[in-house]
Structure formats: C-alpha cells, structure tokens
Scaffold this motif. Structure first.
Motif, PDB file in Angstrom:
ATOM      1  N   LEU A 320      -0.043  12.358 -19.307  1.00  0.00           N
ATOM      2  CA  LEU A 320       0.069  11.449 -20.723  1.00  0.00           C
ATOM      3  C   LEU A 320       0.950  10.248 -20.367  1.00  0.00           C
ATOM      4  O   LEU A 320       2.019  10.525 -19.259  1.00  0.00           O
ATOM      5  N   ASN A 321       0.794   8.748 -20.728  1.00  0.00           N
ATOM      6  CA  ASN A 321       1.840   7.691 -20.847  1.00  0.00           C
ATOM      7  C   ASN A 321       1.021   6.974 -21.516  1.00  0.00           C
ATOM      8  O   ASN A 321       0.251   6.579 -21.991  1.00  0.00           O
ATOM      9  N   ASN A 330      -2.238   6.295 -23.025  1.00  0.00           N
ATOM     10  CA  ASN A 330      -3.293   6.681 -21.987  1.00  0.00           C
ATOM     11  C   ASN A 330      -3.546   7.884 -22.260  1.00  0.00           C
ATOM     12  O   ASN A 330      -2.359   8.580 -21.782  1.00  0.00           O
ATOM     13  N   VAL A 331      -4.483   8.495 -21.707  1.00  0.00           N
ATOM     14  CA  VAL A 331      -4.692  10.086 -21.536  1.00  0.00           C
ATOM     15  C   VAL A 331      -5.355  10.786 -20.456  1.00  0.00           C
ATOM     16  O   VAL A 331      -6.992   9.962 -21.053  1.00  0.00           O
ATOM     17  N   ASN A 380     -11.387  14.476 -14.979  1.00  0.00           N
ATOM     18  CA  ASN A 380     -11.196  13.698 -13.596  1.00  0.00           C
ATOM     19  C   ASN A 380     -10.851  12.126 -14.748  1.00  0.00           C
ATOM     20  O   ASN A 380     -11.453  11.382 -14.230  1.00  0.00           O
ATOM     21  N   GLU A 381     -11.525  12.513 -16.457  1.00  0.00           N
ATOM     22  CA  GLU A 381     -11.144  11.469 -17.171  1.00  0.00           C
ATOM     23  C   GLU A 381     -10.428  10.794 -17.964  1.00  0.00           C
ATOM     24  O   GLU A 381      -9.411  11.132 -18.218  1.00  0.00           O
ATOM     25  N   SER A 382     -10.253   8.763 -17.936  1.00  0.00           N
ATOM     26  CA  SER A 382      -9.150   8.674 -19.344  1.00  0.00           C
ATOM     27  C   SER A 382      -9.736   8.146 -19.895  1.00  0.00           C
ATOM     28  O   SER A 382     -10.514   7.671 -20.062  1.00  0.00           O
ATOM     29  N   THR A 440       5.325   6.498 -17.059  1.00  0.00           N
ATOM     30  CA  THR A 440       5.782   6.745 -16.297  1.00  0.00           C
ATOM     31  C   THR A 440       4.276   8.104 -16.717  1.00  0.00           C
ATOM     32  O   THR A 440       4.640   8.899 -17.366  1.00  0.00           O
ATOM     33  N   PRO A 441       3.556   8.673 -16.045  1.00  0.00           N
ATOM     34  CA  PRO A 441       2.766   9.390 -16.684  1.00  0.00           C
ATOM     35  C   PRO A 441       3.527  11.528 -16.719  1.00  0.00           C
ATOM     36  O   PRO A 441       4.334  10.682 -15.296  1.00  0.00           O
TER      37      PRO A 441
END
Length: 465
Positions: A320-321, A330-331, A380-382, A440-441
């Motif tokens: 998470l970011n 962003n996930v 590996n998907e955003s 920061t992720p």
C-alpha cells in the motif's frame, strides 16, 4: 643445718637462673623475646572460665592415669623442662584467643555444623578437629506437599503420549486409517524428495463434518510441510469419492542436508469440500533426524487426530502507498500462496477482487486477472483509487480471493479488510504504517479469513458481495 641447706637450695633453684646465677626477673636469658611477645601478647590476669572448666574435666577424666605416674620433684625439673612448659602455656593461650575470636564471629543461626574444639591446656593428648559438615536447612513437612504438581500424577487416559504407542495401537484407538509414503535425500542436488503413495481405510466425511452426513465417501488429498516452516508446503491432487486413494506423486524441498535433519515432516490428510473449509482427517509427523535420509525408506504410518481441524485458507502479499499531493491510494497485489483448493483437479483458478469502502458505502471495485491451475499465483498488478486526505481516515479496503468457476458462481476462498474496519491486528498494523509513512510503499503478508469471521468483526465486509 640440714633443714636450712635444703631450704636455701630450693629457693636458689626456684628463683635463680642456673646459667647466669642471677634472679630470673633480672636475667636476660629467662626474659621472652620481642617476637614471642608480639605473637603471644601479655598473659591475662586470670584464665577464661570455659578453659578452667575444660581443664577441670580433663583432670577428673585422667585422675586414674595421673595417680599412677610418679610425682616430679623440683630437683628433678630441669631448666629445659621449665622452658618447654612455659612455651606450651604461651602457645596454649595463643590458640585459645584464636578460638575465642572465631566463636565471637560465628553467626547466630549458622548453616554449618562445627563440632566444638576440645583443647587440653596441660595434658599431653591432642584430639583432631573434625571438618565442618554442611547442614541442610530445616523445611517444615507441610511445605513438601506444596511442591507437588497434581496434574503430573493424575491418571488420565487422554493424556497418554502418542509417541509411546505403536501404529497398531493408534489405528485401533482412533480408526483414522493409514498413510503410505517414502523419503530420500539427494546429496548431489541438495533436495529432499517426498513421495506420497497411497492411503487406506480413511473414515467417512461424517467423522470430521456432521453437515456432510449424507455423503458416503470423502474427497481426500495430502498436504505436507517441513516443520517449523508451515508456509512452504506442498499438496497433492484431490481424489474423488474414495476412502482408499492412490496418489503416486513426488515433491521436492530444496534444503541443506544438516538443516533437513533438524526438521519434522508433517503430512496431513484433508477432505476436500467445495462449499466449506476443508476438514483435516488426520496427520502423520516424523522427525527426520531419526531416519537415514540418504538411504531413504518407505513407511506405513497410522493417522492421529489433528488439533487443527480445518486447513488454512492461504496468504496474500500486499503493498500500500498513499500520495497526499495527488490524493491517490495505490494498491499492489503481488502474490498469494497455499490458497484453498476450489477445484477437484490439482490447482485452482484464483483471482483477487479489491473493493474500496468509505464509511459504510461501497465506492469502487476492481479485480486482478485469473491465474490458471495454481494455488500459488503471482500477480504483480497495481491499482489506484482516488481518496482525499479527509476520506482516508474513514476508508477501508476489502480484499477477497475467489476461485474462477465457468459453470456456476465463483468459489469463495478467503477475505481480509484493511482500513477503518480492519479484520484483525495484522491488518490494523498495516493500515497504521500506511498513515504514518506517506509516499513510501508498505508491504506485508496477510492470512485470509472466512466470510463469516469477516462479517462478524468488520462492518465493511457486510457492504460487499
């Protein structure tokens, strides 16, 4: 004249030194040296009372022996004898002072039992002093009973150690069937090979799930891991409607030889159920240090009950970011592992659905692609959600893993909620780290939960399908 001569000779012998013919108190050879005075010190005015008592007891005890000895007259006593007698008296007093100082320093309630020293001031006999003996502190009798642990001495048949029973006794007691498997370590490839061959006489589904009492046969499969690492596990395919499944499947674990000897191989026989969590029929645990790994071998082991009646649903790795300037959350769905199998064939077709809930209102829904024929998918998907800073405090993210089904609705695997209405401490910790580290992720593994558990603890779970 005879009487006077004898009296003069006596006085001269008693008070006059025969070496220098001077009075004893003026004679230099009769005076003690400085070294002797420094060590022995001046004589006291009177002898200590306890020493007088000991001397009296010695005289009484040795009265028979002294009576038979001839008396010593002053004429027979030479100056050397008198000098040795004086030295004995001085050493006697020195030792007496040392004993008195030890007695004064003795504690009031000692733990050392010392026999009193018996010293004879004028006698010729000497008694050896016994060494100190440690005395155990006295403990009342009632205190001994407080040290007992009744549970260690209770007669309880359920507390018997399973390791002390033979496979035949385990099979007759639990009646869960037996499992046939083999192990062998390859020193060239540095991996352990586990071969799951077959199982025999497994119980019907009623033994582990009363809701399936109408079913006559189980759908078993075997799940294996090397304890204490239960995450890196393997599992066989599901065998349909049988109590005597034949698997004939091989699996390898990449592990050093010395590390493998410290592990325990755990094999769990699980009953597959598409409509609920899978039920563990029984398990077998074998310590690898007790067998010859290089030579290998085959074993038939009786299944024992497992404290974990249901298998885990799997794990999900998320990142998470939050970007405050852009108002974007962003996930990243990175990967999942050991997901609950939803298809009778080996593997499933899992995908992840992500839903944003603000307060108690569903705002947005997105989902990943479907990974075919696996229970360890890599995504590996955003994904990005628009969330303002004011709405971030009331936001919740619902992650649900499904198994794709073309013939009917998708099969539920597991769920977690991260945000205001988190489903547990790990999820709450992940959300707090996000709020305190913008731009920061923040990455973390999460264990999936059942739908009923999520609905019970998180209102956000009730707002999604």
């Amino acid at each position: 004249m005879g009487l006077l001569s004898k009296l003069s000779n006596f006085l001269l012998c008693r008070w006059t030194c025969q070496d220098c013919c001077q009075s004893c108190w003026e004679c230099s050879c009769c005076q003690p040296s400085d070294e002797e005075v420094e060590i022995l010190g001046p004589f006291p005015a009177q002898t200590p009372p306890w020493l007088v008592n000991d001397k009296n007891e010695e005289k009484d005890g040795d009265s028979d022996n002294t009576a038979s000895d001839p008396p010593v007259t002053p004429q027979d006593a030479s100056p050397d004898r008198r000098r040795s007698s004086s030295d004995t008296s001085r050493s006697t007093y020195s030792l007496t002072r040392r004993v008195s100082s030890l007695e004064s320093r003795r504690p009031s309630s000692p733990l050392v039992d010392i026999k009193p020293i018996e010293f004879w001031a004028m006698g010729s006999k000497k008694e050896a002093v016994q060494p100190a003996v440690l005395r155990k502190p006295y403990v009342p009798a009632d205190d001994y009973f407080h040290k007992f642990e009744p549970q260690l001495y209770s007669v309880d048949s359920s507390s018997d150690d399973v390791d002390s029973l033979t496979d035949k006794e385990i099979l007759s007691r639990y009646q869960l069937g037996m499992l046939h498997f083999s192990t062998q370590y390859d020193l060239l490839q540095n991996h352990l090979t586990v071969r799951v061959i077959e199982a025999r006489d497994l119980p019907p589904p009623l033994a582990c799930d009363s809701s399936r009492q109408d079913m006559a046969h189980s759908n078993p499969y075997v799940k294996m891991c090397l304890l204490p690492d239960q995450k890196n596990s393997r599992q066989t395919g599901v065998k349909r409607k049988t109590q005597n499944p034949v698997f004939e499947e091989r699996y390898t674990f990449d592990i050093p030889f010395l590390e493998a000897q410290r592990r325990t191989l755990l094999l769990s026989v699980v009953d597959f159920d598409k409509f609920s969590r899978h039920c563990v029929i029984g398990k077998v645990a074998m310590s690898l240090c007790d067998i010859d790994l290089v030579r290998g071998g085959h074993w038939w082991k009786a299944l024992v009950p497992s404290s974990q009646n249901e298998v885990e649903l799997g794990e999900l790795l998320l990142s998470l970011n939050y970007l405050p300037s852009a108002g974007r959350l962003n996930v990243d769905i990175i990967r999942a592992k050991q997901l609950l199998q939803t298809d009778m064939s080996q593997g499933s077709d899992p995908f992840v659905k992500i839903q944003l809930v603000t307060g108690l209102k569903l705002v947005k829904t997105k989902k990943t692609s479907c990974m075919r024929g696996t229970i360890d998918p890599f995504y590996n998907e955003s994904f990005s959600f628009r969330v303002t800073q004011d709405d971030l405090q009331d936001a919740s993210l619902v992650f649900t893993v499904y198994g794709h089904n073309m013939k009917s609705s998708n099969d539920f695997v597991g769920r977690i909620v991260i945000g205001q209405y988190s489903t547990g401490p790990p999820e709450s910790s992940h959300w707090r780290r996000l709020l305190t580290s913008h731009r920061t992720p923040v990455e973390q593994w999460h264990s999936l939960r059942s739908r009923a558990e999520c609905d019970r603890v998180s209102p956000a779970s009730l707002e999604v399908t």
